[in-house]
Design a protein around this motif. Structure first.
Motif, PDB file in Angstrom:
ATOM      1  N   GLU A  23      25.481  32.884  20.330  1.00 42.16           N
ATOM      2  CA  GLU A  23      26.927  32.704  20.372  1.00 42.16           C
ATOM      3  C   GLU A  23      27.302  31.250  20.095  1.00 42.16           C
ATOM      4  O   GLU A  23      28.299  30.964  19.424  1.00 42.16           O
ATOM      5  N   ALA A  24      26.488  30.318  20.592  1.00 46.21           N
ATOM      6  CA  ALA A  24      26.753  28.904  20.329  1.00 46.21           C
ATOM      7  C   ALA A  24      26.543  28.583  18.849  1.00 46.21           C
ATOM      8  O   ALA A  24      27.292  27.800  18.259  1.00 46.21           O
ATOM      9  N   GLU A  25      25.528  29.189  18.274  1.00 47.35           N
ATOM     10  CA  GLU A  25      25.251  28.996  16.848  1.00 47.35           C
ATOM     11  C   GLU A  25      26.418  29.490  16.006  1.00 47.35           C
ATOM     12  O   GLU A  25      26.837  28.824  15.054  1.00 47.35           O
ATOM     13  N   ARG A  26      26.954  30.649  16.368  1.00 49.50           N
ATOM     14  CA  ARG A  26      28.090  31.182  15.607  1.00 49.50           C
ATOM     15  C   ARG A  26      29.329  30.303  15.812  1.00 49.50           C
ATOM     16  O   ARG A  26      30.083  30.057  14.862  1.00 49.50           O
ATOM     17  N   ALA A  27      29.544  29.841  17.026  1.00 51.39           N
ATOM     18  CA  ALA A  27      30.718  29.015  17.302  1.00 51.39           C
ATOM     19  C   ALA A  27      30.687  27.718  16.503  1.00 51.39           C
ATOM     20  O   ALA A  27      31.735  27.161  16.162  1.00 51.39           O
ATOM     21  N   ALA A  28      29.475  27.242  16.190  1.00 49.54           N
ATOM     22  CA  ALA A  28      29.341  25.994  15.437  1.00 49.54           C
ATOM     23  C   ALA A  28      29.437  26.212  13.933  1.00 49.54           C
ATOM     24  O   ALA A  28      29.481  25.245  13.169  1.00 49.54           O
ATOM     25  N   THR A  29      29.476  27.476  13.502  1.00 49.46           N
ATOM     26  CA  THR A  29      29.564  27.780  12.071  1.00 49.46           C
ATOM     27  C   THR A  29      31.008  27.669  11.608  1.00 49.46           C
ATOM     28  O   THR A  29      31.900  28.290  12.200  1.00 49.46           O
ATOM     29  N   PRO A  30      31.296  26.891  10.572  1.00 49.32           N
ATOM     30  CA  PRO A  30      32.682  26.756  10.097  1.00 49.32           C
ATOM     31  C   PRO A  30      33.248  28.119   9.696  1.00 49.32           C
ATOM     32  O   PRO A  30      32.547  28.920   9.069  1.00 49.32           O
TER      33      PRO A  30
END
Length: 255
Positions: A23-30
């Motif tokens: 979820e953190a990885e997705r949140a950091a994706t523009p």
């Protein structure tokens, strides 16, 4: 003193850590700044408009770690399907030059505000298969219920969103791959529960492609003008609305 309170086991602790990382990885994706061609077949134009402008999802409607894992598994299964089809003799290109670092095949229209990336292009195939080339290849993974429905009724009826994607991609890829709209696309569906494969040929539907292209332009123009497109239903109890991640936002706004 004994502590009888239940505590998360090792499975729960590891899964929570995995999901938090995803979820953190997705949140950091523009976020995407374009309207995806694969989405234009969605029945509700207002939902597509919310998606295009990046409207926040309703509370609790963000992608969960489990959903992200499901998406990732789908991508891995698609990679397997590519290997299987190549082993069967299909000359399947997924990237330009079929190099790992090659650019993905796709298109950009409306100043890059509508885009699509194709799963593959079949450049050649054994004569016994009866494929016309070049042909668009699109692959989807499904649970057993949806897979059986697709096999029984065909992708155009069972999965109209996929059919719209195929038609639009055939139309817009014609400029890059001449003749691709004259050949039926090859649609592959993988049953995630049983590993069964379904393949069907999908002739180019020019009328459907035009309708989807017009829909894309309509969404762009309405968004630029600050106009809200009509919702699909008259009640939030409608099936599509109950599963829409912008349902609360939508029904709090004017019709």
């Amino acid at each position: 003193m004994l502590d009888y309170n239940s505590r998360p086991g090792i499975a729960e602790r590891i899964n929570a850590a995995v999901d938090a990382a995803l979820e953190a990885e997705r949140a950091a994706t523009p976020p995407r700044d374009y309207l995806g061609g694969s989405r234009l077949g969605h029945p509700c134009e207002r939902a597509l408009q919310f998606e295009f402008v990046g409207a926040p999802r309703d509370e609790g409607r963000d992608f969960t770690g489990q959903m992200l894992r499901i998406f990732a598994i789908g991508h891995q299964l698609e990679d397997l399907a590519i290997r299987w089809l190549r082993a069967a003799g299909l000359d399947l290109y997924t990237r330009k030059g079929n190099r790992p670092d090659g650019a993905q095949f796709g298109f950009k229209v409306a100043g890059g505000r509508i885009r699509g990336h194709v799963d593959g292009i079949i450049a050649d195939a054994p004569a016994a298969l009866g494929l016309r080339i070049p042909a668009l290849w699109e692959c989807k993974t499904m649970n057993a219920k949806n897979w059986r429905d697709t096999v029984a009724r065909g992708v155009s009826v069972a999965k109209p969103v996929y059919a719209a994607q195929i038609a639009l991609y055939q139309a817009y890829m014609e400029g890059t791959v001449p003749g691709i709209s004259a050949s039926p696309a090859l649609f592959t569906a993988i049953n995630k529960d049983t590993a069964e494969l379904h393949h069907e040929l999908v002739p180019f539907d020019a009328d459907l492609a035009q309708r989807m292209s017009d829909r894309g332009v309509r969404i762009l123009r309405a968004s630029d003008a600050g106009e809200l497109l009509p919702r699909i239903a008259r009640s939030p109890d409608f099936f599509e609305c109950r599963f829409c991640p912008w349902s609360e936002r939508c029904w709090s706004l004017p019709a």
